[in-house]
Write an enzyme that holds these catalytic residues in place. Structure first.
Site, mmCIF file in Angstrom:
data_model
loop_
_atom_site.group_PDB
_atom_site.id
_atom_site.type_symbol
_atom_site.label_atom_id
_atom_site.label_comp_id
_atom_site.label_asym_id
_atom_site.label_seq_id
_atom_site.Cartn_x
_atom_site.Cartn_y
_atom_site.Cartn_z
ATOM 1 N N TRP A 1 0.841 -1.198 0.000
ATOM 2 C CA TRP A 1 0.000 0.000 0.000
ATOM 3 C C TRP A 1 0.872 1.242 0.000
ATOM 4 O O TRP A 1 2.036 1.202 0.381
ATOM 5 C CB TRP A 1 -0.995 -0.012 1.155
ATOM 6 C CG TRP A 1 -0.463 0.274 2.548
ATOM 7 C CD1 TRP A 1 0.812 0.106 3.009
ATOM 8 C CD2 TRP A 1 -1.229 0.746 3.650
ATOM 9 N NE1 TRP A 1 0.897 0.445 4.336
ATOM 10 C CE2 TRP A 1 -0.339 0.835 4.757
ATOM 11 C CE3 TRP A 1 -2.553 1.096 3.834
ATOM 12 C CZ2 TRP A 1 -0.761 1.276 6.013
ATOM 13 C CZ3 TRP A 1 -2.960 1.529 5.082
ATOM 14 C CH2 TRP A 1 -2.072 1.606 6.153
ATOM 15 N N SER A 2 0.284 2.341 -0.462
ATOM 16 C CA SER A 2 0.985 3.608 -0.586
ATOM 17 C C SER A 2 2.231 3.394 -1.464
ATOM 18 O O SER A 2 2.115 2.834 -2.555
ATOM 19 C CB SER A 2 1.315 4.176 0.791
ATOM 20 O OG SER A 2 1.691 5.520 0.707
ATOM 21 N N PHE A 3 3.429 3.787 -1.015
ATOM 22 C CA PHE A 3 4.610 3.563 -1.841
ATOM 23 C C PHE A 3 4.883 2.071 -2.025
ATOM 24 O O PHE A 3 5.625 1.679 -2.925
ATOM 25 C CB PHE A 3 5.824 4.258 -1.230
ATOM 26 C CG PHE A 3 6.994 4.381 -2.162
ATOM 27 C CD1 PHE A 3 6.872 5.038 -3.370
ATOM 28 C CD2 PHE A 3 8.230 3.835 -1.841
ATOM 29 C CE1 PHE A 3 7.950 5.154 -4.241
ATOM 30 C CE2 PHE A 3 9.312 3.954 -2.693
ATOM 31 C CZ PHE A 3 9.169 4.609 -3.903
ATOM 32 N N GLN B 1 1.566 1.639 -9.113
ATOM 33 C CA GLN B 1 2.426 2.759 -9.489
ATOM 34 C C GLN B 1 3.325 2.357 -10.645
ATOM 35 O O GLN B 1 3.371 1.195 -11.041
ATOM 36 C CB GLN B 1 3.227 3.234 -8.282
ATOM 37 C CG GLN B 1 2.325 3.765 -7.175
ATOM 38 C CD GLN B 1 3.090 4.411 -6.035
ATOM 39 O OE1 GLN B 1 4.116 5.051 -6.231
ATOM 40 N NE2 GLN B 1 2.579 4.226 -4.818
#
Length: 398
Positions: A227-229, A253
């Site tokens: 999650w996130s980065f 990403q």
């Protein structure tokens, strides 16, 4: 939700604590009381208000524990850990503030006391890695061999916060869950000074090695969720780790250079990352001019990466943090998530298109109440979609 702080940075931190509320990590009334104490002060006043209230809640936990009330004790220990984590977020930066280290150690102690009383086994683990160890917890859903969810963190979270977003839904569904702080994250950064690195395939390999050494783990059903980065780190790791049976990127990403170019003006945009740092630095200084930008870029970014300047950090991100060169090597079924209102989701379509494995793209929407970064205000909807997909992928359940 009532605005607790006029300062957008303080509000951001308070909301982050509140996102754990539905899973026992906070209470709105307690956070509102802390906000009254913190007022409009500086980082020192913030830290004192949150850490002081955490001590109060820990005292409640100890009182219940001393009188044999295990459930009440563990619930209070868990909330105290959340408030301690919130207390030191404004203190991020280089050199590391001793108050941050002390608060993190107290947070770890409160979480450890919760773990000792938890309804499911929550066991501290140490993943051997390059002459040191990565701290984490193995959360067991029950007896016997079961599938394992390996969780990959982002920039500024830690294994204690990941417990709410990953372990709680995994345990409910019968999955074991392994929470680990890798380089640049949580205890690995704060206590061991391990900085962020792009080659997460080496990190994930060590984590999978450790997982496969556990008799409780079904080695044919190891899923990885970032999650996130971690939406960059987990796919990068999975590209070099063939033992993974399923992958979730939340949000998906792509090459970090593409995300950075999107906010740069021409002609610098066209030449990035092959630019002179002196040309880039004034542009980044402007981006770091507001409190939230300064915290994200200067306090958090330079500390996590161990970079001397913002330009050095961004150029390194642009040159080395890539997925375009490895995405085709991801062999396991992959779910790529994106959410309305989450700028980090911008690279999700590019990742999805580059995958040659079985794949699914899911967009979470404002109409679902799942807008924003990592669907933080409606993790239940995220869990429903993602764990249903994992069940179908790993077990053929439909």
């Amino acid at each position: 939700m009532r605005q607790l702080f006029d300062d957008p940075l303080w509000q951001m931190f308070a909301e982050r604590a509140l996102t754990t509320m539905t899973r026992g990590g906070a209470e709105y009334g307690e956070v509102a009381a802390i906000a009254e104490q913190a007022g409009a002060g500086d980082a020192g006043a913030w830290h004192e208000a949150w850490s002081g209230y955490a001590d109060r809640v820990r005292g409640w936990a100890e009182d219940s524990h001393d009188r044999g009330h295990r459930v009440s004790a563990r619930e209070a220990y868990l909330r105290a850990a959340t408030y301690l984590r919130a207390s030191y977020q404004p203190l991020f930066g280089e050199p590391t503030d001793p108050r941050l280290v002390a608060a993190f150690e107290r947070e770890s102690d409160c979480f450890g006391r919760f773990a000792e009383l938890a309804p499911h086994p929550v066991r501290p683990v140490r993943v051997p890695f390059e002459g040191t160890g990565l701290p984490g917890y193995l959360c067991l859903a029950g007896d016997g061999v079961r599938p394992l969810l390996v969780c990959v963190n982002g920039y500024d979270s830690n294994v204690h916060e990941m417990y709410f977003s990953f372990a709680v839904p995994a345990l409910r569904r019968g999955y074991h869950c392994l929470l680990v702080d890798g380089p640049g994250q949580g205890g690995a950064l704060i206590l061991r000074r391990l900085r962020m690195r792009p080659d997460w395939e080496h990190v994930l390999r060590a984590v999978v090695d450790a997982a496969l050494a556990r008799p409780e783990v079904d080695g044919d059903r190891i899923a990885v969720m970032g999650w996130s980065f971690g939406g960059y780190l987990a796919p990068r790791g999975a590209a070099g780790e063939p033992r993974i049976a399923a992958l979730v990127a939340d949000p998906g990403q792509w090459d970090q250079a593409a995300a950075i170019r999107a906010v740069l003006p021409p002609p610098v945009r066209d030449r990035f990352p092959d630019v002179d740092p002196a040309e880039l630095e004034p542009l980044l200084a402007a981006a770091a001019g507001d409190p939230v930008g300064r915290w994200k870029l200067v306090q958090r970014g330079l500390w996590v990466h161990g970079a001397a300047t913002l330009a050095d950090m961004m150029i390194d991100l642009g040159r080395r943090y890539t997925l375009s060169d490895v995405a085709g090597s991801i062999a396991c079924p992959t779910l790529v998530a994106a959410a309305d209102g989450d700028p980090a989701s911008g690279g999700a379509p590019a990742l999805y298109e580059a995958l040659s494995c079985p794949k699914r793209m899911v967009r979470f929407t404002a109409a679902e109440g799942a807008t924003g970064h990592c669907e933080s205000w409606n993790r239940s909807r995220f869990d429903q979609v993602v764990f249903d997909w994992l069940d179908e992928t790993l077990f053929g359940i439909d």
